[in-house]
Design an enzyme around this catalytic site. Sequence first.
Site, short mmCIF file in Angstrom:
data_model
loop_
_atom_site.label_atom_id
_atom_site.label_comp_id
_atom_site.label_asym_id
_atom_site.label_seq_id
_atom_site.Cartn_x
_atom_site.Cartn_y
_atom_site.Cartn_z
N ASP A 12 0.80 -1.23 0.00
CA ASP A 12 0.00 0.00 0.00
C ASP A 12 0.83 1.28 0.00
O ASP A 12 0.41 2.31 0.53
CB ASP A 12 -0.98 0.02 1.19
CG ASP A 12 -1.86 -1.21 1.21
OD1 ASP A 12 -2.18 -1.71 0.12
OD2 ASP A 12 -2.23 -1.66 2.32
N GLU A 13 1.99 1.23 -0.63
CA GLU A 13 2.87 2.40 -0.66
C GLU A 13 2.40 3.44 -1.68
O GLU A 13 2.92 4.55 -1.71
CB GLU A 13 4.31 1.96 -1.01
CG GLU A 13 4.97 1.02 0.01
CD GLU A 13 4.68 -0.45 -0.29
OE1 GLU A 13 3.82 -0.73 -1.17
OE2 GLU A 13 5.30 -1.31 0.36
N LYS A 15 1.69 2.19 -5.11
CA LYS A 15 2.20 1.65 -6.37
C LYS A 15 1.28 1.96 -7.54
O LYS A 15 1.72 2.34 -8.62
CB LYS A 15 2.40 0.12 -6.25
CG LYS A 15 3.40 -0.28 -5.19
CD LYS A 15 3.48 -1.78 -4.99
CE LYS A 15 2.27 -2.40 -4.35
NZ LYS A 15 2.03 -2.01 -2.94
N ALA A 38 -3.93 -7.88 -3.78
CA ALA A 38 -3.51 -6.51 -4.04
C ALA A 38 -4.71 -5.60 -4.25
O ALA A 38 -5.75 -6.02 -4.73
CB ALA A 38 -2.64 -6.48 -5.31
N GLY A 39 -4.54 -4.35 -3.87
CA GLY A 39 -5.53 -3.32 -4.16
C GLY A 39 -4.76 -2.07 -4.51
O GLY A 39 -4.16 -1.45 -3.64
N HIS A 40 -4.70 -1.75 -5.79
CA HIS A 40 -3.90 -0.61 -6.25
C HIS A 40 -4.84 0.51 -6.66
O HIS A 40 -5.61 0.37 -7.60
CB HIS A 40 -2.99 -1.03 -7.41
CG HIS A 40 -1.95 -2.03 -7.00
ND1 HIS A 40 -1.02 -2.54 -7.87
CD2 HIS A 40 -1.69 -2.61 -5.80
CE1 HIS A 40 -0.23 -3.40 -7.21
NE2 HIS A 40 -0.63 -3.46 -5.96
N GLN A 221 1.97 -6.12 -3.25
CA GLN A 221 2.39 -6.21 -1.86
C GLN A 221 3.64 -5.35 -1.63
O GLN A 221 3.84 -4.38 -2.34
CB GLN A 221 2.64 -7.68 -1.42
CG GLN A 221 1.36 -8.50 -1.29
CD GLN A 221 0.79 -8.95 -2.63
OE1 GLN A 221 1.46 -9.59 -3.42
NE2 GLN A 221 -0.46 -8.63 -2.89
P1 GDP Z 1 -0.83 0.34 -3.52
O1 GDP Z 1 -1.41 -0.94 -3.07
O2 GDP Z 1 0.65 0.43 -3.29
O3 GDP Z 1 -1.19 0.71 -4.93
O4 GDP Z 1 -1.46 1.46 -2.58
P2 GDP Z 1 -3.02 1.57 -2.15
O5 GDP Z 1 -3.78 2.05 -3.29
O6 GDP Z 1 -3.46 0.34 -1.47
O7 GDP Z 1 -2.92 2.66 -1.00
C1 GDP Z 1 -2.36 3.91 -1.22
C2 GDP Z 1 -3.42 4.98 -0.87
O8 GDP Z 1 -2.79 6.25 -0.74
C3 GDP Z 1 -4.47 5.15 -1.95
O9 GDP Z 1 -5.68 5.48 -1.34
C4 GDP Z 1 -3.93 6.33 -2.77
O10 GDP Z 1 -4.97 7.06 -3.41
C5 GDP Z 1 -3.29 7.17 -1.69
N1 GDP Z 1 -2.12 7.95 -2.13
C6 GDP Z 1 -1.14 7.60 -3.02
N2 GDP Z 1 -0.19 8.56 -3.07
C7 GDP Z 1 -0.59 9.53 -2.20
C8 GDP Z 1 -0.01 10.77 -1.79
O11 GDP Z 1 1.07 11.17 -2.20
N3 GDP Z 1 -0.71 11.49 -0.88
C9 GDP Z 1 -1.89 11.08 -0.36
N4 GDP Z 1 -2.49 11.86 0.54
N5 GDP Z 1 -2.46 9.90 -0.73
C10 GDP Z 1 -1.81 9.15 -1.62
P1 IMO Z 2 -0.92 -4.21 -2.27
O1 IMO Z 2 -0.45 -4.75 -3.60
C1 IMO Z 2 -0.99 -4.66 2.07
C2 IMO Z 2 -0.98 -8.73 3.65
C3 IMO Z 2 -2.24 -9.20 4.35
C4 IMO Z 2 -1.66 -10.19 5.32
C5 IMO Z 2 -0.52 -10.82 4.53
C6 IMO Z 2 -0.88 -12.13 3.85
O2 IMO Z 2 -2.22 -3.51 -2.34
O3 IMO Z 2 0.17 -3.41 -1.62
P2 IMO Z 2 -2.42 -12.85 1.81
O4 IMO Z 2 -3.82 -12.48 1.44
O5 IMO Z 2 -1.41 -12.49 0.79
O6 IMO Z 2 -2.31 -14.27 2.26
O7 IMO Z 2 -2.09 -11.98 3.12
O8 IMO Z 2 -0.15 -9.88 3.54
N1 IMO Z 2 -1.21 -8.23 2.28
C7 IMO Z 2 -1.16 -6.93 1.95
N2 IMO Z 2 -1.00 -5.84 2.71
N3 IMO Z 2 -1.09 -4.54 0.73
C8 IMO Z 2 -1.23 -5.61 -0.06
O9 IMO Z 2 -1.20 -5.55 -1.42
C9 IMO Z 2 -1.30 -6.89 0.54
N4 IMO Z 2 -1.46 -8.15 0.08
C10 IMO Z 2 -1.38 -8.96 1.15
O10 IMO Z 2 -2.88 -8.14 4.99
O11 IMO Z 2 -1.08 -9.52 6.41
MG MG Z 3 -2.93 -1.66 -1.80
#
Ligand code: GDP
Ligand code: IMO
Ligand code: MG
Length: 421
Positions: A12-13, A15, A38-40, A221
């Site tokens: 969840d950085e 990506k 994953a949830g991007h 991840q």
């Molecule tokens: P991913 O799994 O690495 O793609 O990240 P996620 O989508 O799960 O979580 C990142 C969250 O931070 C999302 O809700 C994005 O919309 C948000 N986000 C990404 N970059 C920024 C940023 O620079 N600032 C803020 N405030 N939110 C951001």
């Molecule tokens: P993205 O791509 C954050 C975590 C789960 C759990 C562990 C194992 O959005 O960054 P799994 O379902 O793979 O067996 O879960 O890994 N996890 C994540 N945490 N972002 C993700 O994906 C994740 N995918 C798995 O919460 O701790």
């Molecule tokens: Mg995510």
Amino acid sequence: MVDVLIGLQWGDEGKGKIVDYLAANYDIIARFQGGPNAGHTLYVNGQKVVLRTIPSGVFQEQTLNLIGNGVVIDPVTLKEEIEGLKRLGVQLEGNLFISHKAHLILPSHRALDAASEHAKGKEKIGSTLKGIGPAYMDKTGRNGLRVGDIMAPNWDERYLRLKSKHMDMLRLYEEVPEWEAWEADFFEAINYLRSLNIVNGEYWLNDQLKQGKKVLAEGAQGSMLDVDYGTYPFVTSSNTIVAGVCTGLGVAPSRIGEVYGITKAYCTRVGSGPFPTELHDETGERLRAAGHEFGAVTKRPRRCGWIDLVALRYVCMLSGVTRLIMTKADVLDDFEEIKAATAYEIDGQQTEEFPFDICDRNVVPVYSTFKGWDTPISSCASTEALPETFKKYYSFVEDYLQTRIQFISNGTGRDQLLTLF
Ligand code: GDP
Ligand code: IMO
Ligand code: MG
């Protein structure tokens, strides 16, 4: 060349947002591991979209997208995702390709994930319950079913054989969800999958490379969830570091070019497992509120804390990160003081090395403290506008990691990105 973008923390950085931005410079975006755990998140014309299995290049019209053999695919989620994108006007027929060697997640894999987590009780991994672990177990256990298998004349028989194996396993558990009702959707989605562009992924990609096409491999991840190097056993079941690209796409190591590593300006984790810099206090709550730190897939509150440079240096070493990207810098705008962990203290001993086992040990982070900034980063439209106090913070991160930061993200939108070089 294949450039790579990976998360450096526990996922969840940001990506999705960054791949969507970078995709303008690439011909192909390829996922190499993970699955619908994953949830991007991307924002396109103000509209929020969460991608699960589909690469985050789909909003750039010219980009082709590949789901590589290292990915595990839940056909039901994939179908829903494609239909959702269609409703947004994104046509994927011509530009989504799926490796025939990618493994399938069956309904019974999801049931096994749930049953296994329930049986672990307090020790549970905190899995997303998407069947990831059981599907990868069948892959390495040499029982799995692959996308290419759905074309075989004996597909039904092979499905039933694996299902029956899973039913035997499920009988060992006390608490099992009512999963057989999920099969109807699964078979419908398998039919749908047959109509997509199923390719010999490794030949397809290497042909594209031969033609001089530029590829970006999109990690899912984060590096600290890597099955070999993460905080085992609280990890996912795939190699999330750069090494996973070669096996997950079928490209040679010599093809790897730039390695983009993403870190938040602080740190989060969702699910169980060690997190040395986690804040259990009001500051942690403030980070969660300011960063809207709730899971994109499971909606669970994410655990929050300061940036962990010990862990970051470790994973930069593992993946040979060449360019850093710092996201969510704007989230720290209202903090008077910001901290960064530079070492761990364990049993009175300080170390800058990531230890073998941090699950059962008391790890006390050693912090450097920085003054907060008075100009909000969210309001900076160019790097020149960035306050000195923030520059001190990110320069410290660069020095510690011996790697330059190329982009600073200061908001959710595609264009909320400051380029440092
Ligand atoms: P991913 O799994 O690495 O793609 O990240 P996620 O989508 O799960 O979580 C990142 C969250 O931070 C999302 O809700 C994005 O919309 C948000 N986000 C990404 N970059 C920024 C940023 O620079 N600032 C803020 N405030 N939110 C951001
Ligand atoms: P993205 O791509 C954050 C975590 C789960 C759990 C562990 C194992 O959005 O960054 P799994 O379902 O793979 O067996 O879960 O890994 N996890 C994540 N945490 N972002 C993700 O994906 C994740 N995918 C798995 O919460 O701790
Ligand atoms: Mg995510």
